[in-house]
Design an enzyme around this catalytic site. Structure first.
Site, PDB file in Angstrom:
ATOM      1  N   CYS A 266      22.850  58.160  41.346  1.00 24.01           N
ATOM      2  CA  CYS A 266      21.738  58.055  40.373  1.00 24.01           C
ATOM      3  C   CYS A 266      20.673  59.135  40.568  1.00 24.01           C
ATOM      4  CB  CYS A 266      21.093  56.689  40.456  1.00 24.01           C
ATOM      5  SG  CYS A 266      22.236  55.362  40.080  1.00 24.01           S
TER       6      CYS A 266
ATOM      7  N   ASN B  30      20.533  50.646  33.792  1.00 22.10           N
ATOM      8  CA  ASN B  30      20.594  51.745  34.753  1.00 22.10           C
ATOM      9  C   ASN B  30      21.713  52.712  34.339  1.00 22.10           C
ATOM     10  OD1 ASN B  30      21.026  53.440  36.913  1.00 22.10           O
ATOM     11  ND2 ASN B  30      20.872  51.832  38.466  1.00 22.10           N
TER      12      ASN B  30
ATOM     13  N   HIS C 131      13.426  56.980  37.896  1.00 29.66           N
ATOM     14  CA  HIS C 131      14.789  56.524  37.609  1.00 29.66           C
ATOM     15  C   HIS C 131      14.706  55.067  37.151  1.00 29.66           C
ATOM     16  CE1 HIS C 131      18.882  55.375  37.892  1.00 29.66           C
ATOM     17  NE2 HIS C 131      18.797  54.788  39.076  1.00 29.66           N
TER      18      HIS C 131
HETATM   19  O1  UT7 Z   1      20.358  53.197  40.950  1.00 28.22           O
HETATM   20  C1  UT7 Z   1      20.520  52.552  42.162  1.00 28.22           C
HETATM   21  C2  UT7 Z   1      21.440  51.407  41.913  1.00 28.22           C
HETATM   22  N1  UT7 Z   1      21.111  50.100  42.320  1.00 28.22           N
HETATM   23  C3  UT7 Z   1      19.941  49.453  42.162  1.00 28.22           C
HETATM   24  O2  UT7 Z   1      18.937  49.947  41.810  1.00 28.22           O
HETATM   25  C4  UT7 Z   1      19.981  48.000  42.459  1.00 28.22           C
HETATM   26  C5  UT7 Z   1      18.797  47.511  43.213  1.00 28.22           C
HETATM   27  N2  UT7 Z   1      18.815  46.084  43.346  1.00 28.22           N
HETATM   28  C6  UT7 Z   1      18.480  45.242  42.326  1.00 28.22           C
HETATM   29  O3  UT7 Z   1      18.170  45.670  41.240  1.00 28.22           O
HETATM   30  C7  UT7 Z   1      18.424  43.774  42.643  1.00 28.22           C
HETATM   31  O4  UT7 Z   1      18.665  43.572  44.012  1.00 28.22           O
HETATM   32  C8  UT7 Z   1      19.423  42.905  41.814  1.00 28.22           C
HETATM   33  C9  UT7 Z   1      18.953  42.838  40.382  1.00 28.22           C
HETATM   34  C10 UT7 Z   1      20.820  43.477  41.911  1.00 28.22           C
HETATM   35  C11 UT7 Z   1      19.451  41.483  42.367  1.00 28.22           C
HETATM   36  O5  UT7 Z   1      18.140  40.935  42.355  1.00 28.22           O
HETATM   37  P1  UT7 Z   1      17.539  40.262  43.680  1.00 28.22           P
HETATM   38  O6  UT7 Z   1      16.223  39.729  43.308  1.00 28.22           O
HETATM   39  O7  UT7 Z   1      17.582  41.274  44.779  1.00 28.22           O
HETATM   40  O8  UT7 Z   1      18.544  39.079  43.921  1.00 28.22           O
HETATM   41  P2  UT7 Z   1      19.454  38.776  45.212  1.00 28.22           P
HETATM   42  O9  UT7 Z   1      20.550  39.781  45.334  1.00 28.22           O
HETATM   43  O10 UT7 Z   1      18.559  38.548  46.400  1.00 28.22           O
HETATM   44  O11 UT7 Z   1      20.095  37.403  44.791  1.00 28.22           O
HETATM   45  C12 UT7 Z   1      19.309  36.210  44.600  1.00 28.22           C
HETATM   46  C13 UT7 Z   1      20.214  35.153  44.011  1.00 28.22           C
HETATM   47  C14 UT7 Z   1      21.546  34.997  44.749  1.00 28.22           C
HETATM   48  O12 UT7 Z   1      21.886  33.631  44.760  1.00 28.22           O
HETATM   49  P3  UT7 Z   1      21.690  32.740  46.080  1.00 28.22           P
HETATM   50  O13 UT7 Z   1      22.514  33.418  47.130  1.00 28.22           O
HETATM   51  O14 UT7 Z   1      20.236  32.801  46.374  1.00 28.22           O
HETATM   52  O15 UT7 Z   1      22.198  31.400  45.663  1.00 28.22           O
HETATM   53  C15 UT7 Z   1      22.516  35.740  43.873  1.00 28.22           C
HETATM   54  O16 UT7 Z   1      23.827  35.284  44.010  1.00 28.22           O
HETATM   55  O17 UT7 Z   1      20.562  35.494  42.661  1.00 28.22           O
HETATM   56  C16 UT7 Z   1      21.974  35.444  42.503  1.00 28.22           C
HETATM   57  N3  UT7 Z   1      22.373  36.421  41.492  1.00 28.22           N
HETATM   58  C17 UT7 Z   1      22.374  36.145  40.189  1.00 28.22           C
HETATM   59  N4  UT7 Z   1      22.036  35.038  39.503  1.00 28.22           N
HETATM   60  C18 UT7 Z   1      22.140  35.078  38.170  1.00 28.22           C
HETATM   61  C19 UT7 Z   1      22.779  37.694  41.672  1.00 28.22           C
HETATM   62  N5  UT7 Z   1      23.046  38.261  40.479  1.00 28.22           N
HETATM   63  C20 UT7 Z   1      22.803  37.311  39.553  1.00 28.22           C
HETATM   64  C21 UT7 Z   1      22.890  37.295  38.159  1.00 28.22           C
HETATM   65  N6  UT7 Z   1      22.539  36.156  37.511  1.00 28.22           N
HETATM   66  N7  UT7 Z   1      23.293  38.363  37.443  1.00 28.22           N
END
Ligand code: UT7
Length: 326
Positions: free
Chosen positions: A113, A283, A253
Site C-alpha cells: 500500500c 483500501n 493512505h
Molecule cells: O493498507 C494496510 C492494510 N491493512 C490495514 O490497514 C488494516 C488495519 N487494521 C484494521 O483496519 C482493523 O484491525 C480491522 C478493521 C481489520 C479490524 O478491526 P479491529 O477493531 O482491529 O478488530 P479486531 O481484529 O480486534 O477484531 C475484533 C472482533 C473479533 O471478534 P472477537 O475475537 O472479539 O470475538 C473479530 O473476529 O471483531 C471480529 N471481526 C469482525 N466482526 C464483524 C473481525 N472482522 C469482522 C467483521 N465483521 N468484518
C-alpha cells in the site's frame, strides 16, 4: 534546483460497487460493524474483463490529457502495485505499450500500500538528478483478485482502483519538496500473500490451502500502522522546518478511518484539512493516495502554493511520506 512537479493527475475506479449490505450476505458481518471499525460504506470491484493494467491505463490517459503531455514525451513509467496483471511482463510495460510511450523505460515497484509514495519518490529522483524530464507515476491495484471472500477480516477492506500523476522537471518553487521511504521486514508475516512466488509456486496444494489470498492480522497491523504513519509524517515536516499548521492538506493512505483519525490527532491537523474517501473506495492499496489526490484537485481543495503532505503504509512493512508545494 530542479524539482519534480505534478502537472496532471488522473484516477479511475471500476463501475461495480460492492456495498456493506452485499458483504453481510457473504460473510458474518454487519454494515454497522464495518462503518464503526473502518469508516467504509462501499468499495469498487473490477469486472472479470478488467485487470490492473486496464485500470492503470485509464488513470494514466486522464493524467496525460490533463497535463497536456503526449505519450512520446514520457521518459519513464513507474507503477506501484502488488496485483500486477502477471509475474511478467510488468504492468508498467503493458501500460507503456497500450499508451504508446515509445521512448519510455518502465518498471513495477512492489511496496504494497506504500506503492503510491514509493513510486512518487522514485519518479521524482530521476527528475531531480537531471536524468529524465517527464515521468509517469501510477498506483494501481485489483486487490479483489487476492481477497478471500470468506475472510471477513480482509474482504470488507480491500478494493480496486488506479491513480496516476505526470511529473515534469521544473525550476520553480512548486514541486515535490521531499520524500521519505522506510521498511521493516520483521512485520512481514502480519500482512502477506504467501503463494504465487518462488517460495510457494502455484500447486494444487497451495490453492487448496488458499495460500494465494491475502492474509492479515488486522489488529496488529493497525497498531504498528498508527505509529509509523505519525512517525514519518512528523519527521518529514520537522526536517523541512514545516509545522502541521502550515499544511493546506494532508492526504493519507485510505486504509481505515480510525487509522487516519489517529494520525491526524497526533499531527494536530484539523479534519477539514484531510482528504477522506475511504468511505466510498475502501483500501485500494498503492492507488489510494493518487485517487485521493485526484479527488482533492477536482474539489478545488488544493491551490497553487499550498503545502500538501502525503503518507502511506503497507505490507512488508513499508511506509513513507511525501511533502509537496503545489
Ligand atoms: O493498507 C494496510 C492494510 N491493512 C490495514 O490497514 C488494516 C488495519 N487494521 C484494521 O483496519 C482493523 O484491525 C480491522 C478493521 C481489520 C479490524 O478491526 P479491529 O477493531 O482491529 O478488530 P479486531 O481484529 O480486534 O477484531 C475484533 C472482533 C473479533 O471478534 P472477537 O475475537 O472479539 O470475538 C473479530 O473476529 O471483531 C471480529 N471481526 C469482525 N466482526 C464483524 C473481525 N472482522 C469482522 C467483521 N465483521 N468484518
Amino acid at each position: 534546483m530542479t524539482r519534480a512537479r505534478i502537472i496532471g493527475v488522473g484516477a479511475y475506479a471500476p463501475k461495480r460497487i460492492l456495498t456493506n449490505e452485499e458483504l453481510e450476505r457473504m460473510v458474518e458481518t454487519s454494515d454497522e460493524w464495518i462503518v464503526q471499525r473502518t469508516g467504509i460504506r462501499e468499495r469498487r470491484i473490477a469486472d472479470e474483463s478488467e485487470a490492473t493494467s486496464d485500470l492503470a491505463l485509464k488513470a494514466a490517459q486522464q493524467a496525460l490529457e490533463r497535463a497536456g503531455v503526449e505519450p512520446g514525451e514520457i521518459d519513464l513509467i513507474v507503477v506501484g502495485t502488488t496485483t500486477g496483471d502477471m509475474a511478467f511482463p510488468t504492468t508498467a510495460n503493458i501500460v507503456q505499450h497500450q499508451l504508446g510511450c515509445r521512448n519510455a523505460g518502465s518498471m513495477d515497484l512492489y511496496a504494497a500500500c506504500s506503492g503510491s509514495i514509493y513510486s512518487l519518490s522514485v519518479g521524482s529522483q530521476y527528475i531531480e538528478s537531471g536524468k529524465y524530464r517527464t515521468v509517469l507515476c501510477i498506483g494501481a491495484e485489483c486487490l479483489s483478485r487476492i481477497v478471500d471472500y470468506t475472510d471477513r477480516g480482509t474482504c470488507i477492506l480491500l478494493a480496486d482502483a488506479a491513480g496516476a500523476a505526470v511529473l515534469r522537471a521544473s525550476d520553480g518553487e512548486a514541486g515535490i519538496l521531499d520524500t521519505d521511504l522506510y521498511s521493516d521486514g520483521r512485520y512481514g508475516e502480519l500482512l502477506i500473500q504467501p503463494a504465487g512466488g518462488s517460495r510457494y509456486p502455484a500447486t494444487h496444494e497451495t490453492v487448496d490451502k488458499r495460500m494465494h489470498f491475502c492474509r492479515m492480522k488486522g489488529n496488529e497491523v493497525f497498531k504498528v500502522a498508527v505509529r509509523m504513519f505519525g512517525d514519518c509524517a512528523e519527521r518529514i515536516l520537522s526536517r523541512n522546518g514545516i509545522t502541521a499548521d502550515d499544511l493546506a492538506l494532508f492526504i493519507p493512505h485510505q486504509a481505515n478511518l480510525r487509522i487516519i483519525e489517529a494520525a491526524v490527532k497526533r499531527l494536530k491537523v484539523s479534519m477539514d484539512r484531510v482528504i477522506v474517501n475511504v468511505d466510498r473506495y475502501g483500501n485500494t492499496g498503492a492507488a489510494s493516495v493518487y485517487v485521493a489526490l485526484e479527488e482533492a484537485l477536482a474539489l478545488g481543495r488544493i491551490k497553487p502554493g499550498d503545502l500538501v503532505l502525503m503518507a502511506a503504509f503497507g505490507g512488508g512493512f513499508t511506509w513513507g511520506a511525501a511533502l509537496l508545494r503545489w
